[in-house]
Design a protein around this motif. Structure first.
Motif, PDB file in Angstrom:
ATOM      1  N   SER A 119      12.319  20.837  -5.971  1.00 51.44           N
ATOM      2  CA  SER A 119      11.100  21.645  -6.099  1.00 51.44           C
ATOM      3  C   SER A 119      10.496  21.961  -4.738  1.00 51.44           C
ATOM      4  O   SER A 119       9.988  23.063  -4.510  1.00 51.44           O
ATOM      5  CB  SER A 119      10.069  20.909  -6.961  1.00 51.44           C
ATOM      6  OG  SER A 119      10.513  20.818  -8.304  1.00 51.44           O
ATOM      7  N   ILE A 120      10.588  21.002  -3.805  1.00 47.08           N
ATOM      8  CA  ILE A 120      10.099  21.249  -2.445  1.00 47.08           C
ATOM      9  C   ILE A 120      10.877  22.385  -1.797  1.00 47.08           C
ATOM     10  O   ILE A 120      10.302  23.297  -1.180  1.00 47.08           O
ATOM     11  CB  ILE A 120      10.193  19.955  -1.610  1.00 47.08           C
ATOM     12  CG1 ILE A 120       9.085  18.989  -2.001  1.00 47.08           C
ATOM     13  CG2 ILE A 120      10.108  20.264  -0.112  1.00 47.08           C
ATOM     14  CD1 ILE A 120       9.146  17.650  -1.309  1.00 47.08           C
ATOM     15  N   ASP A 121      12.185  22.351  -1.948  1.00 49.56           N
ATOM     16  CA  ASP A 121      13.021  23.410  -1.370  1.00 49.56           C
ATOM     17  C   ASP A 121      12.768  24.750  -2.049  1.00 49.56           C
ATOM     18  O   ASP A 121      12.763  25.801  -1.389  1.00 49.56           O
ATOM     19  CB  ASP A 121      14.492  23.023  -1.491  1.00 49.56           C
ATOM     20  CG  ASP A 121      14.866  21.854  -0.591  1.00 49.56           C
ATOM     21  OD1 ASP A 121      14.120  21.610   0.387  1.00 49.56           O
ATOM     22  OD2 ASP A 121      15.867  21.178  -0.865  1.00 49.56           O
ATOM     23  N   ALA A 122      12.568  24.711  -3.366  1.00 46.88           N
ATOM     24  CA  ALA A 122      12.341  25.960  -4.103  1.00 46.88           C
ATOM     25  C   ALA A 122      11.058  26.650  -3.643  1.00 46.88           C
ATOM     26  O   ALA A 122      11.008  27.880  -3.527  1.00 46.88           O
ATOM     27  CB  ALA A 122      12.297  25.683  -5.603  1.00 46.88           C
ATOM     28  N   LEU A 123      10.027  25.866  -3.378  1.00 47.78           N
ATOM     29  CA  LEU A 123       8.757  26.441  -2.944  1.00 47.78           C
ATOM     30  C   LEU A 123       8.706  26.700  -1.449  1.00 47.78           C
ATOM     31  O   LEU A 123       7.940  27.544  -0.988  1.00 47.78           O
ATOM     32  CB  LEU A 123       7.602  25.504  -3.334  1.00 47.78           C
ATOM     33  CG  LEU A 123       7.266  25.381  -4.819  1.00 47.78           C
ATOM     34  CD1 LEU A 123       6.208  24.298  -5.031  1.00 47.78           C
ATOM     35  CD2 LEU A 123       6.766  26.706  -5.372  1.00 47.78           C
ATOM     36  N   GLY A 124       9.476  25.946  -0.690  1.00 45.21           N
ATOM     37  CA  GLY A 124       9.418  26.062   0.762  1.00 45.21           C
ATOM     38  C   GLY A 124       8.348  25.191   1.377  1.00 45.21           C
ATOM     39  O   GLY A 124       7.845  25.494   2.483  1.00 45.21           O
ATOM     40  N   VAL A 125       7.956  24.103   0.707  1.00 44.47           N
ATOM     41  CA  VAL A 125       6.927  23.200   1.225  1.00 44.47           C
ATOM     42  C   VAL A 125       7.434  22.522   2.491  1.00 44.47           C
ATOM     43  O   VAL A 125       8.553  22.000   2.531  1.00 44.47           O
ATOM     44  CB  VAL A 125       6.555  22.136   0.167  1.00 44.47           C
ATOM     45  CG1 VAL A 125       5.617  21.093   0.772  1.00 44.47           C
ATOM     46  CG2 VAL A 125       5.925  22.808  -1.046  1.00 44.47           C
ATOM     47  N   THR A 126       6.629  22.515   3.521  1.00 45.52           N
ATOM     48  CA  THR A 126       7.016  21.883   4.798  1.00 45.52           C
ATOM     49  C   THR A 126       6.171  20.654   5.128  1.00 45.52           C
ATOM     50  O   THR A 126       6.625  19.770   5.850  1.00 45.52           O
ATOM     51  CB  THR A 126       6.884  22.881   5.956  1.00 45.52           C
ATOM     52  OG1 THR A 126       5.521  23.309   6.052  1.00 45.52           O
ATOM     53  CG2 THR A 126       7.792  24.091   5.740  1.00 45.52           C
ATOM     54  N   HIS A 127       4.922  20.598   4.609  1.00 40.27           N
ATOM     55  CA  HIS A 127       4.023  19.501   4.949  1.00 40.27           C
ATOM     56  C   HIS A 127       3.199  19.099   3.730  1.00 40.27           C
ATOM     57  O   HIS A 127       3.034  19.889   2.784  1.00 40.27           O
ATOM     58  CB  HIS A 127       3.082  19.904   6.092  1.00 40.27           C
ATOM     59  CG  HIS A 127       3.775  20.112   7.393  1.00 40.27           C
ATOM     60  ND1 HIS A 127       4.469  21.272   7.689  1.00 40.27           N
ATOM     61  CD2 HIS A 127       3.895  19.316   8.497  1.00 40.27           C
ATOM     62  CE1 HIS A 127       4.986  21.185   8.904  1.00 40.27           C
ATOM     63  NE2 HIS A 127       4.649  20.010   9.420  1.00 40.27           N
ATOM     64  N   VAL A 128       2.674  17.887   3.797  1.00 41.30           N
ATOM     65  CA  VAL A 128       1.852  17.343   2.715  1.00 41.30           C
ATOM     66  C   VAL A 128       0.594  16.726   3.314  1.00 41.30           C
ATOM     67  O   VAL A 128       0.655  16.026   4.328  1.00 41.30           O
ATOM     68  CB  VAL A 128       2.622  16.269   1.918  1.00 41.30           C
ATOM     69  CG1 VAL A 128       1.785  15.799   0.730  1.00 41.30           C
ATOM     70  CG2 VAL A 128       3.977  16.798   1.449  1.00 41.30           C
ATOM     71  N   LEU A 129      -0.535  16.984   2.686  1.00 39.29           N
ATOM     72  CA  LEU A 129      -1.808  16.369   3.071  1.00 39.29           C
ATOM     73  C   LEU A 129      -2.178  15.282   2.079  1.00 39.29           C
ATOM     74  O   LEU A 129      -2.075  15.486   0.861  1.00 39.29           O
ATOM     75  CB  LEU A 129      -2.924  17.415   3.108  1.00 39.29           C
ATOM     76  CG  LEU A 129      -3.046  18.292   4.356  1.00 39.29           C
ATOM     77  CD1 LEU A 129      -4.098  19.375   4.130  1.00 39.29           C
ATOM     78  CD2 LEU A 129      -3.395  17.468   5.587  1.00 39.29           C
ATOM     79  N   ASP A 130      -2.627  14.155   2.578  1.00 38.40           N
ATOM     80  CA  ASP A 130      -3.131  13.083   1.723  1.00 38.40           C
ATOM     81  C   ASP A 130      -4.515  12.692   2.236  1.00 38.40           C
ATOM     82  O   ASP A 130      -4.658  12.193   3.352  1.00 38.40           O
ATOM     83  CB  ASP A 130      -2.189  11.879   1.764  1.00 38.40           C
ATOM     84  CG  ASP A 130      -2.598  10.800   0.765  1.00 38.40           C
ATOM     85  OD1 ASP A 130      -3.657  10.959   0.125  1.00 38.40           O
ATOM     86  OD2 ASP A 130      -1.849   9.813   0.618  1.00 38.40           O
ATOM     87  N   PHE A 131      -5.531  12.940   1.411  1.00 40.01           N
ATOM     88  CA  PHE A 131      -6.909  12.656   1.792  1.00 40.01           C
ATOM     89  C   PHE A 131      -7.492  11.485   1.004  1.00 40.01           C
ATOM     90  O   PHE A 131      -8.709  11.412   0.797  1.00 40.01           O
ATOM     91  CB  PHE A 131      -7.794  13.891   1.597  1.00 40.01           C
ATOM     92  CG  PHE A 131      -7.645  14.924   2.694  1.00 40.01           C
ATOM     93  CD1 PHE A 131      -6.891  14.663   3.830  1.00 40.01           C
ATOM     94  CD2 PHE A 131      -8.263  16.153   2.587  1.00 40.01           C
ATOM     95  CE1 PHE A 131      -6.761  15.603   4.834  1.00 40.01           C
ATOM     96  CE2 PHE A 131      -8.144  17.107   3.589  1.00 40.01           C
ATOM     97  CZ  PHE A 131      -7.391  16.828   4.712  1.00 40.01           C
ATOM     98  N   GLY A 132      -6.647  10.583   0.554  1.00 44.59           N
ATOM     99  CA  GLY A 132      -7.147   9.406  -0.138  1.00 44.59           C
ATOM    100  C   GLY A 132      -7.508   9.680  -1.583  1.00 44.59           C
ATOM    101  O   GLY A 132      -7.060  10.650  -2.188  1.00 44.59           O
ATOM    102  N   GLU A 133      -8.368   8.813  -2.126  1.00 46.60           N
ATOM    103  CA  GLU A 133      -8.629   8.828  -3.562  1.00 46.60           C
ATOM    104  C   GLU A 133      -9.922   9.529  -3.963  1.00 46.60           C
ATOM    105  O   GLU A 133     -10.123   9.840  -5.127  1.00 46.60           O
ATOM    106  CB  GLU A 133      -8.671   7.381  -4.086  1.00 46.60           C
ATOM    107  CG  GLU A 133      -7.361   6.621  -3.899  1.00 46.60           C
ATOM    108  CD  GLU A 133      -6.202   7.321  -4.600  1.00 46.60           C
ATOM    109  OE1 GLU A 133      -6.351   7.703  -5.780  1.00 46.60           O
ATOM    110  OE2 GLU A 133      -5.154   7.506  -3.947  1.00 46.60           O
ATOM    111  N   ARG A 134     -10.834   9.772  -3.034  1.00 49.21           N
ATOM    112  CA  ARG A 134     -12.120  10.360  -3.415  1.00 49.21           C
ATOM    113  C   ARG A 134     -11.938  11.824  -3.776  1.00 49.21           C
ATOM    114  O   ARG A 134     -11.358  12.603  -3.021  1.00 49.21           O
ATOM    115  CB  ARG A 134     -13.122  10.220  -2.262  1.00 49.21           C
ATOM    116  CG  ARG A 134     -14.531  10.666  -2.639  1.00 49.21           C
ATOM    117  CD  ARG A 134     -15.509  10.513  -1.484  1.00 49.21           C
ATOM    118  NE  ARG A 134     -15.141  11.370  -0.374  1.00 49.21           N
ATOM    119  CZ  ARG A 134     -14.658  10.931   0.770  1.00 49.21           C
ATOM    120  NH1 ARG A 134     -14.445   9.638   0.941  1.00 49.21           N
ATOM    121  NH2 ARG A 134     -14.366  11.773   1.750  1.00 49.21           N
TER     122      ARG A 134
END
Length: 630
Positions: free
Chosen positions: A574-589
């Motif tokens: 799915s990452i390759d299909a969309l072309g996602v290069t990066h991911v953000l994680d801002f915790g649980e709030r």
């Protein structure tokens, strides 16, 4: 005022010119005078911006001031033609005394001060749910050079056309070059539209409704501070930027429709006023269609009264035509009302009938802090109207009351949704309509009360006059609690911008700055929008998979939202299909807990075999690069 606000004064002045300048030549040529002139300039300016957003993509122009100037020039040429036909006609006056300008100026300065204190800093983004969409929509317009409401496909990747009212976003996009970023441009435009449009709109509709009480137009902008649900309530609920710009224009629609129906006008002036009213309707619809429907609903009594006058004055043929046209308009309105229904049942009735009527009586709806002056002033205004037998004004206010009672109390949900589903069954949006007639009535009450005080003093009853004046001042002071409550909520929740913000924190925004140096122009970033990660797009212009919480992003995006943290082969597909290069994680709030859309797969990413951390700020803001899927 802090230095960041002072540095935005040129942008604020440009925003004010944008709201008035494009339409001012046409308003002058239409012979509008007094506050009606300023109102006409605002109407034509907003209409030019709205029409320009529609025109620009059709003629291959990017969104800028150019299409606005083109449309404004065409409207000015039409106004010039009407002026030439009736060069000797008298001007259309309304609210032209010095007191009116003092009232408008005082109100404008007051709203500027309140909003500056409430927002705290021009760099503070709204922290409410809909803010994700509205801030990113401005960037979408800037990136694509297209502000057409038929091309706002940001949350519908792959779609070629849809409809979403974009007047607000088009306005903000025009001043971004003068503020350097989307967030300050949004805050500057928020202050400009409230400080400029709302006082003028209230003064204009009041001057048109009560021309024999000229001082009422001066009081109207001031009593507006006592109506807590609008406009400040729209910044603390939603945030409702499109509804804000739409609702601000409702009094202008009413004013110009009533002016266009005045007796004894030359046909050229009547045509000019009618076109101005139509322009106001168009701009309001492009602000938010529900605002236009609200204006039409409030105009029904006036239309019925004018139809009755025409039927009484005419013969049988005229009466038949009036009945046929009236029936056709009623059917059309009911049909549009039905198809414009956007019921969600997300907001249910939450008040008793007695409590709702109490809120109506004091013009303090939806459980907000209750002031004790504006409501009684409105009652005095109502009694004054009763004595003059202008029943349609009271009927118009009664419609607003009926809609509010349906939204906040009516227990039959199907009937309630049929009545107020146009506003998503949301009592806050409906409650704003109470001010459209309620505040002019309160201004009339203030005028009558002030005249009574002066009369008592002139007749030697000074003690009585002073006593009533002191009581009035004390009652006015009770409205401060509502203003303070709104400002406090703005500072502590809606525009709070620190490590404890409910949406985007200052640390996360700092990570955006770092991310801008590490992301390429073709990067695609995924993150839980409910944590504020979606605002990477508004802050940097870098594409994100989820620019808002809801939308139609496709099966691969939905799968990653649920499962990216598992790091499986299916995730990589799915990452390759969309072309996602990066991911953000801002915790649980999250800014909207327990939302029905799940993004649990975009949390707890530390240690993922397919991700490598490339930047972080603080304990919970991290940017990862996809490194394990290729």
């Amino acid at each position: 005022m802090s230095a960041d606000w002072l540095g935005q004064i040129p942008a604020f002045l440009i925003a004010c010119v944008l709201l008035v300048g494009p339409g001012l030549p046409a308003a002058l040529l239409l012979r509008l005078r007094g506050v009606v002139l300023l109102a006409g300039a605002i109407v034509v300016s907003l209409a030019s911006i709205g029409a320009g957003s529609l025109l620009a993509p059709l003629v291959g122009l990017r969104w800028s001031f150019v299409p606005v100037v083109i449309v404004a020039a065409v409207i000015t040429a039409i106004a010039a033609g009407l002026w030439f036909v009736r060069r000797s006609a008298e001007g259309i006056r309304g609210g032209d005394g010095p007191g009116v300008w003092i009232g408008i100026g005082t109100a404008a300065l007051g709203w500027i001060a309140i909003l500056v204190v409430g927002i705290s800093s021009v760099e503070h983004p709204t922290q409410l749910y809909d803010g994700l969409f509205h801030l990113n929509a401005v960037e979408f317009i800037l990136s694509n050079g297209d502000a057409s409401p038929f091309h706002m496909t940001m949350v519908l990747p792959g779609a070629t056309s849809t409809f979403y009212p974009t007047l607000w976003h088009a306005l903000v996009a025009l001043i971004v070059p003068f503020t350097s970023a989307v967030v300050p441009a949004t805050n500057i435009m928020t202050i400009a539209v409230i400080a400029v449009i709302w006082p003028v709109a209230l003064a204009t509709v009041t001057s048109v409704l009560f021309p024999r009480h000229r001082a009422a137009a001066a009081w109207a902008p001031l009593v507006g501070f006592g109506f807590s649900v609008f406009p400040l309530g729209f910044l603390n609920w939603g945030v409702l930027y499109p509804n804000l710009i739409g609702t601000l224009q409702i009094p202008l629609i009413l004013a110009f429709v009533i002016l266009a129906c005045r007796h004894g006008l030359p046909w050229a002036q009547r045509v000019g006023l009618a076109l101005t009213a139509i322009a106001a309707m168009g701009a309001t619809a492009l602000g938010h269609p529900s605002a236009l429907l609200g204006a039409v609903a409030l105009l029904v009594p006036f239309a019925a009264w004018r139809a009755w006058q025409m039927a009484r004055a005419g013969g049988m043929r005229t009466r038949v035509i009036v009945v046929i046209v009236g029936a056709g308009c009623a059917v059309a309105l009911l049909t549009v009302w039905r198809f414009a229904n956007v019921t969600t049942h997300e907001w249910l009735p939450n008040s008793t009938l007695a409590a709702a009527l109490g809120e109506v009586a004091f013009l303090s709806p939806v459980g907000r802090a209750t002031g004790l002056l504006v409501g009684p002033l409105a009652f005095i205004g109502i009694w004054t109207v009763v004595k003059s037998r202008r029943w349609w004004i009271l009927a118009s206010h009664a419609i607003a009351i009926f809609l509010f009672l349906a939204a906040t109390w009516l227990p039959v949900l199907s009937l309630r949704s049929a009545i107020v589903g146009v506003w998503y069954d949301d009592a806050t949006r409906v409650a704003a309509l109470l001010g459209v007639m309620g505040l002019p009535l309160a201004a009339l009450g203030a005028t009558v009360s002030w005249d009574w005080i002066r009369t008592q003093k002139q007749q030697g009853r000074t003690v009585r006059a002073v006593a009533v004046l002191v009581v009035g001042i004390l009652l006015a002071a009770t409205h401060l609690s509502a203003v303070v409550s709104d400002v406090r909520y703005m500072r502590n929740v809606s525009f709070r911008f620190d490590a404890q913000s409910q949406g985007l924190s200052s640390e996360e925004a700092e990570l955006f700055s770092l991310a801008a140096t590490k992301l390429g122009p073709d990067s695609l970033v995924i993150g839980d929008p409910l944590t504020g990660a979606a605002l990477l797009y508004a802050y940097t212009g870098r594409d994100v998979v989820f620019p808002h919480v809801t939308g139609k992003y496709g099966a691969d995006a939905e799968f990653l939202a649920r499962s990216l943290n598992t790091g499986t082969a299916e995730v990589c597909q799915s990452i390759d299909a969309l072309g996602v290069t990066h991911v953000l994680d801002f915790g649980e709030r999250e800014l909207f807990e327990n939302h029905f859309t799940t993004y649990r797969g975009l949390h707890e990413l530390a240690g993922s075999p397919i991700l490598t951390e490339v930047a972080s700020v603080g304990e919970s803001a991290s940017l990862y690069e996809v490194t394990g899927c290729r």
